[in-house]
Design a protein around this motif. Structure first.
Motif, PDB file in Angstrom:
ATOM      1  N   THR A 175      -4.321 -45.559  10.017  1.00 56.06           N
ATOM      2  CA  THR A 175      -5.620 -46.221  10.152  1.00 56.06           C
ATOM      3  C   THR A 175      -6.206 -46.382   8.758  1.00 56.06           C
ATOM      4  N   THR A 176      -7.441 -46.842   8.697  1.00 52.11           N
ATOM      5  CA  THR A 176      -8.118 -47.051   7.411  1.00 52.11           C
ATOM      6  C   THR A 176      -9.415 -46.249   7.376  1.00 52.11           C
ATOM      7  N   PRO A 177      -9.929 -45.973   6.176  1.00 51.94           N
ATOM      8  CA  PRO A 177     -11.227 -45.283   6.099  1.00 51.94           C
ATOM      9  C   PRO A 177     -12.335 -46.067   6.784  1.00 51.94           C
ATOM     10  N   GLU A 178     -12.263 -47.396   6.715  1.00 53.24           N
ATOM     11  CA  GLU A 178     -13.296 -48.218   7.346  1.00 53.24           C
ATOM     12  C   GLU A 178     -13.319 -48.014   8.857  1.00 53.24           C
ATOM     13  N   ARG A 179     -12.158 -47.968   9.473  1.00 56.06           N
ATOM     14  CA  ARG A 179     -12.102 -47.767  10.930  1.00 56.06           C
ATOM     15  C   ARG A 179     -12.575 -46.371  11.309  1.00 56.06           C
ATOM     16  N   LEU A 180     -12.237 -45.392  10.498  1.00 57.53           N
ATOM     17  CA  LEU A 180     -12.745 -44.042  10.751  1.00 57.53           C
ATOM     18  C   LEU A 180     -14.262 -44.015  10.631  1.00 57.53           C
ATOM     19  N   GLY A 181     -14.788 -44.734   9.643  1.00 52.95           N
ATOM     20  CA  GLY A 181     -16.239 -44.776   9.461  1.00 52.95           C
ATOM     21  C   GLY A 181     -16.943 -45.394  10.648  1.00 52.95           C
ATOM     22  N   VAL A 182     -16.380 -46.475  11.191  1.00 50.53           N
ATOM     23  CA  VAL A 182     -16.976 -47.110  12.377  1.00 50.53           C
ATOM     24  C   VAL A 182     -16.986 -46.134  13.554  1.00 50.53           C
ATOM     25  N   GLU A 183     -15.885 -45.403  13.730  1.00 52.06           N
ATOM     26  CA  GLU A 183     -15.822 -44.442  14.828  1.00 52.06           C
ATOM     27  C   GLU A 183     -16.825 -43.312  14.617  1.00 52.06           C
ATOM     28  N   MET A 184     -17.002 -42.890  13.379  1.00 55.44           N
ATOM     29  CA  MET A 184     -17.924 -41.786  13.086  1.00 55.44           C
ATOM     30  C   MET A 184     -19.375 -42.159  13.376  1.00 55.44           C
ATOM     31  N   LEU A 185     -19.694 -43.448  13.383  1.00 56.52           N
ATOM     32  CA  LEU A 185     -21.062 -43.879  13.687  1.00 56.52           C
ATOM     33  C   LEU A 185     -21.471 -43.498  15.110  1.00 56.52           C
ATOM     34  N   ARG A 186     -20.498 -43.255  15.981  1.00 57.55           N
ATOM     35  CA  ARG A 186     -20.807 -42.859  17.356  1.00 57.55           C
ATOM     36  C   ARG A 186     -21.271 -41.413  17.453  1.00 57.55           C
ATOM     37  N   VAL A 187     -21.002 -40.623  16.419  1.00 58.76           N
ATOM     38  CA  VAL A 187     -21.346 -39.196  16.447  1.00 58.76           C
ATOM     39  C   VAL A 187     -22.778 -39.037  15.934  1.00 58.76           C
ATOM     40  N   ARG A 188     -23.674 -38.670  16.822  1.00 55.23           N
ATOM     41  CA  ARG A 188     -25.083 -38.529  16.456  1.00 55.23           C
ATOM     42  C   ARG A 188     -25.429 -37.131  15.965  1.00 55.23           C
ATOM     43  N   ARG A 189     -24.817 -36.132  16.587  1.00 56.19           N
ATOM     44  CA  ARG A 189     -25.154 -34.751  16.218  1.00 56.19           C
ATOM     45  C   ARG A 189     -23.896 -33.904  16.244  1.00 56.19           C
ATOM     46  N   ASP A 190     -23.683 -33.172  15.189  1.00 57.36           N
ATOM     47  CA  ASP A 190     -22.591 -32.206  15.127  1.00 57.36           C
ATOM     48  C   ASP A 190     -22.747 -31.417  13.836  1.00 57.36           C
ATOM     49  N   LYS A 191     -22.380 -30.134  13.883  1.00 61.32           N
ATOM     50  CA  LYS A 191     -22.543 -29.277  12.710  1.00 61.32           C
ATOM     51  C   LYS A 191     -21.700 -29.741  11.528  1.00 61.32           C
ATOM     52  N   ARG A 192     -20.610 -30.478  11.797  1.00 54.98           N
ATOM     53  CA  ARG A 192     -19.722 -30.921  10.722  1.00 54.98           C
ATOM     54  C   ARG A 192     -19.946 -32.389  10.358  1.00 54.98           C
ATOM     55  N   ARG A 193     -20.979 -32.990  10.902  1.00 53.69           N
ATOM     56  CA  ARG A 193     -21.202 -34.425  10.706  1.00 53.69           C
ATOM     57  C   ARG A 193     -21.356 -34.778   9.232  1.00 53.69           C
ATOM     58  N   SER A 194     -22.171 -34.041   8.498  1.00 55.03           N
ATOM     59  CA  SER A 194     -22.397 -34.349   7.077  1.00 55.03           C
ATOM     60  C   SER A 194     -21.123 -34.172   6.263  1.00 55.03           C
ATOM     61  N   PHE A 195     -20.366 -33.125   6.571  1.00 52.36           N
ATOM     62  CA  PHE A 195     -19.122 -32.884   5.838  1.00 52.36           C
ATOM     63  C   PHE A 195     -18.146 -34.036   6.039  1.00 52.36           C
ATOM     64  N   ILE A 196     -17.990 -34.496   7.286  1.00 53.69           N
ATOM     65  CA  ILE A 196     -17.056 -35.579   7.570  1.00 53.69           C
ATOM     66  C   ILE A 196     -17.507 -36.863   6.891  1.00 53.69           C
ATOM     67  N   HIS A 197     -18.818 -37.108   6.874  1.00 51.19           N
ATOM     68  CA  HIS A 197     -19.322 -38.277   6.159  1.00 51.19           C
ATOM     69  C   HIS A 197     -18.917 -38.208   4.686  1.00 51.19           C
ATOM     70  N   GLY A 198     -18.999 -37.025   4.098  1.00 58.15           N
ATOM     71  CA  GLY A 198     -18.608 -36.871   2.700  1.00 58.15           C
ATOM     72  C   GLY A 198     -17.132 -37.165   2.472  1.00 58.15           C
ATOM     73  N   VAL A 199     -16.286 -36.685   3.384  1.00 55.29           N
ATOM     74  CA  VAL A 199     -14.848 -36.948   3.275  1.00 55.29           C
ATOM     75  C   VAL A 199     -14.576 -38.446   3.381  1.00 55.29           C
ATOM     76  N   LEU A 200     -15.233 -39.112   4.327  1.00 60.65           N
ATOM     77  CA  LEU A 200     -15.006 -40.546   4.505  1.00 60.65           C
ATOM     78  C   LEU A 200     -15.487 -41.341   3.302  1.00 60.65           C
ATOM     79  N   VAL A 201     -16.590 -40.917   2.687  1.00 58.79           N
ATOM     80  CA  VAL A 201     -17.058 -41.591   1.472  1.00 58.79           C
ATOM     81  C   VAL A 201     -16.004 -41.471   0.376  1.00 58.79           C
ATOM     82  N   ASP A 202     -15.418 -40.285   0.241  1.00 56.37           N
ATOM     83  CA  ASP A 202     -14.365 -40.102  -0.759  1.00 56.37           C
ATOM     84  C   ASP A 202     -13.154 -40.985  -0.440  1.00 56.37           C
ATOM     85  N   LEU A 203     -12.778 -41.054   0.836  1.00 59.10           N
ATOM     86  CA  LEU A 203     -11.637 -41.877   1.217  1.00 59.10           C
ATOM     87  C   LEU A 203     -11.922 -43.359   0.974  1.00 59.10           C
ATOM     88  N   LEU A 204     -13.133 -43.792   1.244  1.00 55.24           N
ATOM     89  CA  LEU A 204     -13.501 -45.180   0.988  1.00 55.24           C
ATOM     90  C   LEU A 204     -13.481 -45.491  -0.499  1.00 55.24           C
TER      91      LEU A 204
END
Length: 319
Positions: A175-204
């Motif tokens: 897959t691509t970082p862009e597709r992962l980012g679109v999927e992550m937009l569905r996650v509204r609340r989670d303890k690891r949400r900020s961390f995953i956003h950081g990983v995706l920014v690095d991948l992008l």
């Protein structure tokens, strides 16, 4: 045609249907599928008692007596978990073709409120984040790569495991970082949400290996200037990708995973490093093992290399 021959003829007609189902599903079929194909409960019991088939659980049987393949185990897990169950998270990533990755248990999900049965050895979760578009096409019900990767990251035992899964699916081209980012937009609340956003920014930003990602983070944490990643370097002998480069200070760091020890890569790596040295760059090698067991020593060398090439680094702040 006599009544005596009718049952045996029907059995002969039904047999190809079952054989085709079994061929498509690694020999594993659900009772629901068998009954839909016209096989009776009595026939199922008779085949199991005769040791032609093996009973795998309440909902599935195997049409041979040999060992189950990993894919056959996935089919059985989905059938046993419930009529709306599907393979998810790391198990779905393995089914999608992710290599050099493992899970401790088969993971299956069901939509919230759907019927599900507890099955020993299978991790079954109910999820509110469910639409029919979550599923990939094919005979085995499983979540799409993007859905599976994000869920594995959310449910992982550690941040490290979460980052590894996200990085590997991108690195292996699933897959691509862009597709992962679109999927992550569905996650509204989670303890690891900020961390995953950081990983995706690095991948992008172009990071394609977990080692590179760790170096960028390590530099950020230590107050060192951040490098460019996956830099294209052209020479007379061809085009190369540099893992990390500080262009202003002529410093390059190459992160060496296990693949750099393979014979077919030793010569190209040496040619690339030599060409950089001839042009005046300082090249540091950073093995992944070293990054795991003694990162401070390697980051100290990176700092020394930057300073030696004219980088003015502020004094280290104390915590």
């Amino acid at each position: 045609m006599s009544e005596t021959n009718l049952p045996s003829r029907r059995r002969r007609l039904r047999r190809p249907r079952v054989e085709q189902l079994a061929a498509d599903q690694e020999g594993v079929v659900s009772r629901r599928q068998l009954y839909a194909a016209g096989i009776t409960r009595c026939e199922v019991r008779a085949n199991i008692r005769a040791d032609r088939w093996a009973r795998l659980g309440r909902q599935s049987v195997c049409t041979h007596r040999g060992p189950l393949t990993p894919r056959a185990e996935h089919f059985a897990a989905v059938f046993e978990a419930g009529p709306r169950a599907y393979l998810d998270a790391g198990s779905a990533l393995l089914e999608a073709g992710l290599e050099h990755f493992s899970v401790d248990r088969i993971r299956v999900s069901v939509p919230r409120g759907a019927p599900a049965w507890r099955v020993k050895g299978i991790d079954i979760r109910q999820t509110r984040r469910w639409t029919s578009d979550d599923l990939a096409p094919g005979p085995l019900r499983r979540s799409r790569v993007e859905v599976a990767a994000i869920r594995h990251a959310l449910w992982a035992r550690s941040d490290r495991e979460a980052a590894l899964a996200l990085t590997m699916v991108v690195q292996q081209g699933l897959t691509t970082p862009e597709r992962l980012g679109v999927e992550m937009l569905r996650v509204r609340r989670d303890k690891r949400r900020s961390f995953i956003h950081g990983v995706l920014v690095d991948l992008l930003g172009g990071v394609r290996s977990l080692g590179e990602l760790d170096v960028v983070r390590g530099c950020r944490e230590r107050g060192l200037p951040e490098p460019d990643t996956q830099v294209v370097h052209r020479t007379a002998s061809g085009k190369y990708y540099l893992d990390l480069r500080w262009k202003r200070w002529r410093l390059v760091v190459e992160v060496d995973g296990i693949q750099h020890a393979w014979a077919q890569l030793i010569v190209p790596d040496a040619i690339r490093q030599n060409s950089l040295a001839i042009e005046g760059d300082t090249v540091l090698r950073l093995p992944l093992l070293g990054l795991r067991v003694c990162p401070d020593e390697f980051f100290a060398q990176i700092e020394q290399g930057l300073v030696a090439n004219g980088c003015d680094i502020p004094a280290r702040r104390t915590a």
